[in-house]
Design a protein around this motif. Structure first.
Motif, PDB file in Angstrom:
ATOM      1  N   GLY A 186       0.808  -1.213   0.000  1.00 10.92           N
ATOM      2  CA  GLY A 186       0.000   0.000   0.000  1.00 10.92           C
ATOM      3  C   GLY A 186       0.837   1.258   0.000  1.00 10.92           C
ATOM      4  O   GLY A 186       0.542   2.225  -0.699  1.00 10.92           O
ATOM      5  N   PHE A 187       1.922   1.230   0.781  1.00 15.29           N
ATOM      6  CA  PHE A 187       2.784   2.405   0.812  1.00 15.29           C
ATOM      7  C   PHE A 187       3.368   2.667  -0.552  1.00 15.29           C
ATOM      8  O   PHE A 187       3.523   3.810  -0.977  1.00 15.29           O
ATOM      9  CB  PHE A 187       3.914   2.216   1.814  1.00 15.29           C
ATOM     10  CG  PHE A 187       3.408   2.026   3.204  1.00 15.29           C
ATOM     11  CD1 PHE A 187       2.387   2.808   3.693  1.00 15.29           C
ATOM     12  CD2 PHE A 187       3.939   1.044   4.017  1.00 15.29           C
ATOM     13  CE1 PHE A 187       1.899   2.622   4.972  1.00 15.29           C
ATOM     14  CE2 PHE A 187       3.459   0.856   5.286  1.00 15.29           C
ATOM     15  CZ  PHE A 187       2.437   1.637   5.769  1.00 15.29           C
ATOM     16  N   PHE A 188       3.654   1.612  -1.195  1.00 17.21           N
ATOM     17  CA  PHE A 188       4.279   1.803  -2.499  1.00 17.21           C
ATOM     18  C   PHE A 188       3.266   2.218  -3.547  1.00 17.21           C
ATOM     19  O   PHE A 188       3.585   2.935  -4.478  1.00 17.21           O
ATOM     20  CB  PHE A 188       4.996   0.521  -2.928  1.00 17.21           C
ATOM     21  CG  PHE A 188       6.449   0.736  -3.084  1.00 17.21           C
ATOM     22  CD1 PHE A 188       7.231   0.947  -1.976  1.00 17.21           C
ATOM     23  CD2 PHE A 188       7.024   0.795  -4.331  1.00 17.21           C
ATOM     24  CE1 PHE A 188       8.579   1.188  -2.108  1.00 17.21           C
ATOM     25  CE2 PHE A 188       8.374   1.030  -4.470  1.00 17.21           C
ATOM     26  CZ  PHE A 188       9.157   1.229  -3.361  1.00 17.21           C
ATOM     27  N   VAL A 189       2.073   1.745  -3.396  1.00 15.89           N
ATOM     28  CA  VAL A 189       1.072   2.050  -4.421  1.00 15.89           C
ATOM     29  C   VAL A 189       0.533   3.462  -4.249  1.00 15.89           C
ATOM     30  O   VAL A 189       0.506   4.260  -5.165  1.00 15.89           O
ATOM     31  CB  VAL A 189      -0.076   1.027  -4.377  1.00 15.89           C
ATOM     32  CG1 VAL A 189      -1.194   1.446  -5.297  1.00 15.89           C
ATOM     33  CG2 VAL A 189       0.442  -0.343  -4.778  1.00 15.89           C
ATOM     34  N   SER A 190       0.133   3.747  -3.091  1.00 16.49           N
ATOM     35  CA  SER A 190      -0.597   5.003  -2.933  1.00 16.49           C
ATOM     36  C   SER A 190       0.112   5.998  -2.037  1.00 16.49           C
ATOM     37  O   SER A 190      -0.365   7.116  -1.881  1.00 16.49           O
ATOM     38  CB  SER A 190      -1.975   4.703  -2.356  1.00 16.49           C
ATOM     39  OG  SER A 190      -1.825   4.132  -1.078  1.00 16.49           O
TER      40      SER A 190
END
Lengths: 210, 210
Positions: A186-190
DNA sequence: CGTTAATGTTAGCGCTTACTTACATTAAAC
DNA sequence: GTTTAATGTAAGTAAGCGCTAACATTAACG
């Protein structure tokens, strides 16, 4: 039985080296664990150090990641990263003995250990970086250094893995693995900034209002 | 000169243990490096193992991070994370010897090493997590598990640090450190998706037109 | 001075280690 | 059924290890 004997010695070597390190393991014990006379060990490997090198070489082979890349094309970005993370953690688990050796012997055998690390990490970093690069060219991802990004992504998981594998008790190990993968991805995506992607994607989004 | 002698032994112990590990270091060599008779070493520490424990204890103390937290309040999110990252890397550098010991002895002395790790990582994770939590309550950050996030953030840097510190040659070490910090922080701030966060607009579809 | 506490010097003990020598045993191949 | 290659058994070597004993030296302090 030649092949078999040699293999059993290498297997015992892996087990003991990873458990006790190079200096902490004795040839007597390795031979005993392999069900072999100590002399036989020396007949196959001229010295303890040669056995150590062969042990590493034998077990450091890792199948290429190439098979994964095509699959990723068909997946959404988040899903692709999740798959990469899961595969990566699986590979780390499968080679945890070797990673133990890396950790304990890296300062004594930097050259050999660097080779492993190169195979282990370098390959994955390269693959992931080229995946990033592809999405950048399509405009899906913003501009950043793909190699650094790949290192960061895998570094998060490597750090998580080593912590769980070597720092916690077996019982509780990887208890919340799925959640961690989800969050890390999630951190990487958004990112961590308030703006949510389209509703329902992560199921969370409690606070949009600044 | 009592205090001084003891200190010199502990200093030599740190150096050698971190370079060669517990088993790889000999009391003769430690004493020699400390400029002391081997017997003197044993007069101060009843055994090699006791010396090892004392060495770890002596050097594992780390000043609290509390001083940093108030400063963060006045900084923008990106800048705050950058500061945290820089400080964290500095602390890792300052204790790199100890981290070497951790790596090489963690499997032999899990209890002692876990204590260090707890002090080292736990404290920073806690501080960073509470920072995240504060921003979440204000609505600046979206909803996520702050502890997992903190681990991920620090994990990226820990992984980067260990790679650079132990895997590369001194010459090229940390050559692009600033760039790495910037990128890593960037991932955390804005994510890797193309759309820059624009206030109010629901940005970033997770995978438009793949 | 003489006392005392810390350290140095030398020699060595008891143990374990990696590795060797010499010879016996097995079992498959020819 | 003899040869041959792999392994076993038993004994031992040389070196290094952690650690100790016995005694000498230093230096600070009254």
């Amino acid at each position: 039985m030649t092949r078999n004997t040699r293999d059993r010695i290498l297997e015992a070597g892996l087990t003991l080296f990873s458990k006790k390190g190079f200096l902490g393991s004795t040839t007597r014990e390795i031979a005993k664990k392999a069900g072999v006379a100590e002399l036989t060990l020396f007949r196959h490997f001229s010295s303890k150090e040669r056995l150590f090198e062969e042990t590493i070489k034998r077990h450091s082979f890792l199948p290429a990641l190439k098979g994964l890349l095509p699959e990723l094309k068909d997946l959404a970005y988040r899903e692709a990263l999740t798959q990469i993370a899961i595969r990566y953690l699986e590979r780390l688990s499968a080679r945890s003995e070797l990673i133990k050796i890396m950790h304990s012997e890296i300062h004594s055998y930097p050259t050999k250990v660097k080779e492993i690390k190169q195979k282990f990490l370098g390959e994955m970093v390269g693959a992931l970086a080229s995946y990033f690069r592809g999405l950048q060219e399509r405009g899906t991802l913003r501009d950043f250094d793909p190699v650094i990004a790949a290192r960061a992504f895998l570094g998060m998981f490597f750090s998580y893995f080593t912590f769980e594998e070597f720092m916690t008790d077996k019982k509780q190990r990887f208890a919340q693995k799925d959640a961690v993968v989800r969050e890390f991805v999630g951190f990487f995506v958004s990112g961590t900034v308030a703006q949510e992607p389209e509703p329902g994607v992560s199921g969370k989004g409690k606070s949009q209002s600044l």
